[in-house]
Design a protein around this motif. Structure first.
Motif, PDB file in Angstrom:
ATOM      1  N   GLN A  43       8.263 -48.640 -45.403  1.00  0.00           N
ATOM      2  CA  GLN A  43       6.957 -48.949 -44.839  1.00  0.00           C
ATOM      3  C   GLN A  43       7.095 -49.896 -43.647  1.00  0.00           C
ATOM      4  OE1 GLN A  43       4.003 -47.600 -45.812  1.00  0.00           O
ATOM      5  NE2 GLN A  43       5.268 -46.302 -47.135  1.00  0.00           N
ATOM      6  N   SER A  80       5.342 -52.362 -42.735  1.00  0.00           N
ATOM      7  CA  SER A  80       5.111 -53.761 -43.097  1.00  0.00           C
ATOM      8  C   SER A  80       6.362 -54.410 -43.679  1.00  0.00           C
ATOM      9  CB  SER A  80       3.960 -53.868 -44.101  1.00  0.00           C
ATOM     10  OG  SER A  80       4.233 -53.093 -45.262  1.00  0.00           O
ATOM     11  N   SER A  81       7.234 -53.610 -44.292  1.00  0.00           N
ATOM     12  CA  SER A  81       8.470 -54.157 -44.866  1.00  0.00           C
ATOM     13  C   SER A  81       9.498 -54.481 -43.796  1.00  0.00           C
ATOM     14  CB  SER A  81       9.066 -53.161 -45.872  1.00  0.00           C
ATOM     15  OG  SER A  81       8.161 -52.894 -46.926  1.00  0.00           O
ATOM     16  N   ASP A  90      -0.732 -52.057 -36.975  1.00  0.00           N
ATOM     17  CA  ASP A  90       0.261 -52.951 -36.363  1.00  0.00           C
ATOM     18  C   ASP A  90      -0.329 -54.347 -36.146  1.00  0.00           C
ATOM     19  OD1 ASP A  90       2.308 -50.942 -36.059  1.00  0.00           O
ATOM     20  OD2 ASP A  90       1.071 -50.104 -34.462  1.00  0.00           O
ATOM     21  N   THR A 145      -2.710 -55.626 -37.928  1.00  0.00           N
ATOM     22  CA  THR A 145      -2.837 -56.206 -39.273  1.00  0.00           C
ATOM     23  C   THR A 145      -1.512 -56.770 -39.760  1.00  0.00           C
ATOM     24  OG1 THR A 145      -4.578 -54.602 -39.793  1.00  0.00           O
ATOM     25  CG2 THR A 145      -3.547 -55.742 -41.637  1.00  0.00           C
ATOM     26  N   ILE A 146      -0.414 -56.089 -39.433  1.00  0.00           N
ATOM     27  CA  ILE A 146       0.907 -56.551 -39.866  1.00  0.00           C
ATOM     28  C   ILE A 146       1.273 -57.876 -39.210  1.00  0.00           C
ATOM     29  CG2 ILE A 146       3.387 -56.063 -39.720  1.00  0.00           C
ATOM     30  CD1 ILE A 146       2.687 -53.096 -40.084  1.00  0.00           C
TER      31      ILE A 146
END
Length: 335
Positions: free
Chosen positions: A118, A120-121, A196, A198-199
């Motif tokens: 993912q 986000s990871s 992106d 949000t991340i």
């Protein structure tokens, strides 16, 4: 007293000018592209919740791209300012000191070996890589107890080249990922989405808050360790805080947009010429003008192979490389 008032007025004026420039650059970012959109259409799409083609392009593609560019520009500029204070080296920046290269290496490795990971990871992989790169450079330069700017620069460039070579080797032996990864390595924010933003947003806010809270300590630390100790500063703690903040800001930026270079080198020097050496002012003004520079560079990148997209890292490199040579010639002083 009068001089202090004049300085305050000058900073207020500079902030107002910078804020206007940021609005202009973000408006241009939302307007310019393969589909030309007028200023009135931009305003209308932001105020209304329509479903026309132009409004969908603005809200779904260009607006998140402009916001992401501003966040990444602010991140990299603050990270560069903190690195220059931490190392007391005017040539320091996340790119030159191996921070970006370490983050890039780990992110590319995760993309290649874990293709279903993912997005986000990838931020955490970038954090580890940033800390690894910066930590190795600092350790190598500290061997023998003589932590000079020249040794830091040499160690930084050595690790940067070493990590970059490993990254290129990984790409070479995994050709199915070559095109996507190479484009990402050039530093790019086109194709950005709200996901992106949000991340990166929580890490950006955390890093900026930390930088502002410790801005006074950063100013004292920048005067030299002996002076800082004499004024009651906890040197080891400040190093950890500043280093962690650089990792947060630079790592999150690299994870989302790739290793965009030279913003962290240029902006702090430019800002110091106008606001002085007090980091209570350097931090917010670096964030503002870093955002302006990256958003503006992203607009310019769209004309390189118009109507096709080009990585924004190309533009920042074209601006930053001559600036780096100029600083090196001047002994690290932009003035």
């Amino acid at each position: 007293m009068q001089k202090s008032i004049d300085k305050r007025k000058g900073r207020i004026l500079l902030f107002v000018v910078g804020f206007i420039l940021l609005l202009i650059s973000m408006t241009a970012s939302v307007s310019v592209g393969a589909s030309s959109i007028t200023f009135s259409e931009v305003i209308q799409s932001l105020l209304n919740n329509g479903h026309s083609k132009e409004e969908m392009i603005i809200r779904s593609i260009r607006l998140p791209r402009a916001i992401l560019g501003a966040l990444i520009g602010a991140n990299l500029a603050i990270a560069g300012a903190l690195m220059q204070a931490l190392t007391r080296n005017p040539l320091a920046s996340p790119q030159i000191f191996g921070v970006n290269a370490g983050a890039s290496l780990l992110v590319v490795a995760f993309i290649i070996f874990f293709p279903n990971i993912q997005p986000s990871s990838l931020v955490y992989a970038a954090f580890i890589g940033s800390a690894l790169g910066g930590g190795i450079v600092y350790t190598m330069a500290s061997i023998g107890g003589n932590l000079s700017p020249v040794r830091l620069a040499l160690a930084g460039m050595s690790i940067h080249l070493f990590f970059s070579s490993i990254t290129e080797g990984l790409i070479y032996f995994n050709e199915q990922s070559t095109e996507t990864v190479l484009y990402w390595l050039a530093g790019s924010i086109d194709g950005s989405q709200w996901a992106d933003v949000t991340i990166i947003l929580p890490w950006t806010l955390t890093g900026i808050i930390m930088a502002i809270i410790f801005s006074r300590s950063t100013t004292i630390f920048n005067l030299g360790e002996d002076i800082a100790k004499g004024l009651g500063q906890k040197i080891g703690f400040i190093r950890v805080v500043l280093g962690s903040t650089v990792v947060l800001l630079a790592g999150a930026s690299v994870a989302v947009a790739g290793p965009i270079g030279f913003i962290g080198l240029m902006i702090p020097h430019i800002v110091r010429r106008f606001v002085g050496v007090d980091y209570r002012y350097i931090i917010p003004f670096s964030a503002l003008f870093g955002a302006i520079l990256l958003v503006s560079a992203d607009v310019l990148s769209r004309f390189i192979s118009y109507p096709f997209e080009s990585p924004v890292g190309i533009v920042t490199a074209l601006m930053g490389a001559p600036f780096f040579l100029y600083l090196a010639r001047k002994g690290g002083k932009a003035s």
